[in-house]
Each structure stands twice: as structure tokens, then as C-alpha cells.
Design an enzyme around this catalytic site. Structure first.
Site, PDB file in Angstrom:
ATOM      1  N   ASP A 117      34.492  48.161  45.551  1.00 60.50           N
ATOM      2  CA  ASP A 117      35.048  49.079  46.554  1.00 60.50           C
ATOM      3  C   ASP A 117      36.456  48.633  46.964  1.00 60.50           C
ATOM      4  O   ASP A 117      37.113  49.293  47.772  1.00 60.50           O
ATOM      5  CB  ASP A 117      34.112  49.245  47.759  1.00 60.50           C
ATOM      6  CG  ASP A 117      33.943  47.974  48.565  1.00 60.50           C
ATOM      7  OD1 ASP A 117      34.396  46.904  48.114  1.00 60.50           O
ATOM      8  OD2 ASP A 117      33.349  48.051  49.672  1.00 60.50           O
ATOM      9  N   SER A 118      36.950  47.534  46.361  1.00 61.70           N
ATOM     10  CA  SER A 118      38.372  47.194  46.452  1.00 61.70           C
ATOM     11  C   SER A 118      39.198  48.367  45.935  1.00 61.70           C
ATOM     12  O   SER A 118      40.406  48.450  46.213  1.00 61.70           O
ATOM     13  CB  SER A 118      38.675  45.927  45.647  1.00 61.70           C
ATOM     14  OG  SER A 118      38.112  46.001  44.358  1.00 61.70           O
ATOM     15  N   LYS A 149      25.953  46.251  43.662  1.00 65.76           N
ATOM     16  CA  LYS A 149      26.259  45.085  44.495  1.00 65.76           C
ATOM     17  C   LYS A 149      26.313  45.536  45.945  1.00 65.76           C
ATOM     18  O   LYS A 149      26.765  46.659  46.229  1.00 65.76           O
ATOM     19  CB  LYS A 149      27.608  44.474  44.099  1.00 65.76           C
ATOM     20  CG  LYS A 149      28.046  43.319  45.007  1.00 65.76           C
ATOM     21  CD  LYS A 149      29.263  42.589  44.492  1.00 65.76           C
ATOM     22  CE  LYS A 149      30.577  43.197  44.904  1.00 65.76           C
ATOM     23  NZ  LYS A 149      30.785  43.315  46.366  1.00 65.76           N
ATOM     24  N   GLU A 195      32.739  34.731  48.059  1.00 62.97           N
ATOM     25  CA  GLU A 195      34.171  35.038  48.197  1.00 62.97           C
ATOM     26  C   GLU A 195      34.815  34.209  49.302  1.00 62.97           C
ATOM     27  O   GLU A 195      34.341  34.206  50.447  1.00 62.97           O
ATOM     28  CB  GLU A 195      34.366  36.536  48.479  1.00 62.97           C
ATOM     29  CG  GLU A 195      35.843  36.899  48.659  1.00 62.97           C
ATOM     30  CD  GLU A 195      36.144  38.380  48.611  1.00 62.97           C
ATOM     31  OE1 GLU A 195      35.221  39.188  48.328  1.00 62.97           O
ATOM     32  OE2 GLU A 195      37.311  38.733  48.862  1.00 62.97           O
TER      33      GLU A 195
HETATM   34  O1  KIV Z   1      35.249  45.120  45.790  1.00 63.41           O
HETATM   35  C1  KIV Z   1      35.477  44.173  45.027  1.00 63.41           C
HETATM   36  O2  KIV Z   1      36.331  44.228  44.142  1.00 63.41           O
HETATM   37  C2  KIV Z   1      34.696  42.957  45.223  1.00 63.41           C
HETATM   38  C3  KIV Z   1      35.161  41.728  44.503  1.00 63.41           C
HETATM   39  C4  KIV Z   1      36.275  41.127  45.260  1.00 63.41           C
HETATM   40  C5  KIV Z   1      34.065  40.764  44.281  1.00 63.41           C
HETATM   41  O3  KIV Z   1      33.746  42.957  45.937  1.00 63.41           O
END
Ligand code: KIV
Length: 297
Positions: free
Chosen positions: A61-62, A130, A199
């Protein structure tokens, strides 16, 4: 809705390889082989990461920050995520595909969490999901796993809690915070997660947790002692201009490469250097002459 994957061609230097599964994650941990993961949000990036032989692709979700331009990940919706997951699924054939459950798609109720997790597999070609959080998410994890959906956990700096954490800052640096992370990690393992992202936490803590858990840890800003590593692809490529976390290593500066290419094209257009004969569509002379004649030219 069809989630059938396009089959990218095998290119020179590539060998036939199978699909990575959660079992491969376990085997790699057991064998002490590092697990490789990157984020992707679109077809061409997924294709390139897959061809480079990565074990897993996370549609994180980045997305909200590095692609959609939001200040954080909170505005990202499940529809945004599914749209980008579908594009990634069309590009990647071998990597384990993990869809990140966005803010408020799993916090309201366990039933909603299970239903939304199912959408990632049923509608968007993902293999796993995730979600962020520890003990408070254990029941949701348990029920999603019971529905047959592999779940990756995420502890430490959990961006969906940015307002609670007081910003994007390293976590678990005191003894009590580190103890809480350890308890959360065991709770997630017990609930059935197949892997755990750590993280921005102290390297010595991440290494300790990685040694104690049977499931593999994937670190981002968590040191070399994790069982695998992940980075946000836009950070690695130097494509995200707003800030670069300390834990990122930039392997390219694509933002400046892109800017230079855009300037050159603009310059060529303004100076009438583009297009040239090379880019033109040809028309046979006899056809052109016949047309002119018909037009009375
Ligand atoms: O959203 C994302 O890209 C993440 C990574 C930083 C692990 O959760």
C-alpha cells in the site's frame, strides 16, 4: 472476472523455473538462503522483477505514496489495491504475489477481514495477503488462514498507524517496546502467518526474533539478521523524490534519468528535430499522386 495471467515469454538467459510458494519461504529459511522481495504496482515492473528471479513481489500500500502521490498510505482503498494487484499478476509468473490489505479493510471485523482478503485471491490474482499489527490482529489472521489464504504479518514501523506512532520513525528501541514486538511476533506466528515483515527496528532485535521464530522474517530497515529483505522499488530505483528513508540503498537515479529524457524530447519538439523520417508512416508515391489528382491539386 478473469484473473488469468498473461504468460510472459522466456527471454535470453532465463531458465524455466517454477512458482514460488509459501513452502519455498520455509525451505529457504531452513537452508539459510536469503529470501528476496520487492514491491511492484504495475505490469512492466512486475515483469522485470519476476525476470530478475525474485522470490516474492509485494503489491504494497506504499502505492499510495510512491505512485498515487498521497502523503501517507491511509487514503488507499481496497479497489485501488485490487486494480494494481491485477496489473502485477499479469506481469509476474513465478514470484509469490502478496497483496497488502489497506487501512480499514481488516480492522472493522474479522468477517470483513476474511471477505476482503478473499478478494485479493479471487479477483486480483494474488497468492497471499499482508496486514499490519500484532496480537490485536491475531484472530483476523487465524480466520483468514482458516479460509485457506496465506498471511504475511508486518511489525515495527507500520505505516497505517503513522498517526499513532507520531510519524515515520524507527520502532521498538526501548526494552518494553522491544518486548511488545517479540510478544506480537510470537502471537502472529501462533495465529498462522507464513512470514513476517519487520520494518525499521533495531538490527539486534530483528536478528533475535528471526532466530526464535520458525517462520521467515523479511526485513526493511531491520538489519542483515532477517531471513530475507524487501525494499520499496521506487526507493531502490530513485524514483520517489519526496524523501529517502535511511535504510534505503539507491541502486539507480531514475527520477533524474526520466527528467533528462523528458527535457530532451521537449527540446526536440520545440526545435522541430522530432519526428524524423525514421518515425514517419510511409505512403507509396503512386498512391499519393493519384490522390492529388483526384483532389485536383
Ligand atoms: O507497503 C509496502 O510497500 C510495505 C513494505 C514497506 C514492506 O509494506
Amino acid at each position: 472476472m478473469s484473473t488469468e495471467r498473461a504468460k510472459p515469454k522466456i527471454v535470453a538467459g532465463e531458465t524455466e523455473r517454477g512458482k514460488t510458494t509459501t513452502r519455498v519461504f520455509r525451505q529457504k529459511k531452513k537452508a539459510g538462503e536469503p529470501i528476496t522481495m520487492l514491491t511492484a504496482y504495475d505490469y512492466p515492473t512486475a515483469l522485470a522483477i519476476d525476470r530478475a528471479g525474485y522470490d516474492a513481489i509485494l503489491v504494497g500500500d506504499s502505492l499510495g505514496m510512491v505512485v498515487l502521490g498521497y502523503p501517507n498510505t491511509l487514503p488507499v482503498t481496497i479497489e485501488d489495491m485490487l486494480h494494481h494487484c491485477r496489473a502485477v499478476a499479469r506481469g509476474a509468473q513465478h514470484a509469490l504475489l502478496i497483496g497488502d490489505m489497506p487501512f480499514m479493510s481488516y480492522q472493522v471485523s474479522v468477517e470483513q477481514a476474511v471477505a476482503n482478503a478473499g478478494r485479493f485471491l479471487q479477483e486480483a490474482g494474488m497468492d497471499a495477503v499482508k496486514l499490519e499489527g500484532g496480537l490485536e490482529r491475531a484472530e483476523a489472521v487465524r480466520q483468514i488462514v482458516a479460509a485457506g489464504i496465506p498471511v504475511m504479518g508486518h511489525l515495527g514501523l507500520t505505516p497505517q498507524s503513522v498517526n499513532q506512532l507520531g510519524g515515520f520513525r524507527p520502532q521498538a528501541r526501548t526494552g518494553s517496546a522491544a518486548k511488545k514486538l517479540i510478544d506480537d511476533a510470537f502471537a502472529l506466528e501462533e495465529a498462522g502467518t507464513f512470514s513476517l515483515v519487520l520494518e525499521s527496528v533495531p538490527a539486534r532485535l530483528a536478528e533475535w526474533v528471526s532466530q526464535k521464530l520458525t517462520i521467515p522474517t523479511i526485513g526493511i530497515g531491520a538489519g542483515i539478521g532477517c531471513d530475507g529483505q524487501v525494499l520499496v522499488t521506487h526507493d531502490l530505483l530513485g524514483l520517489f523524490d519526496r524523501f529517502t528513508p535511511k535504510f534505503v540503498k539507491q541502486y539507480a537515479s531514475l527520477h533524474s534519468v526520466m527528467g533528462e529524457a523528458f527535457s530532451r524530447f521537449k527540446g526536440d519538439v520545440e526545435a522541430r528535430r522530432f519526428p524524423t523520417e525514421d518515425q514517419n508512416v510511409a505512403m507509396k508515391d503512386e498512391q499519393w499522386q493519384a490522390l492529388l489528382k483526384e483532389l485536383g491539386e
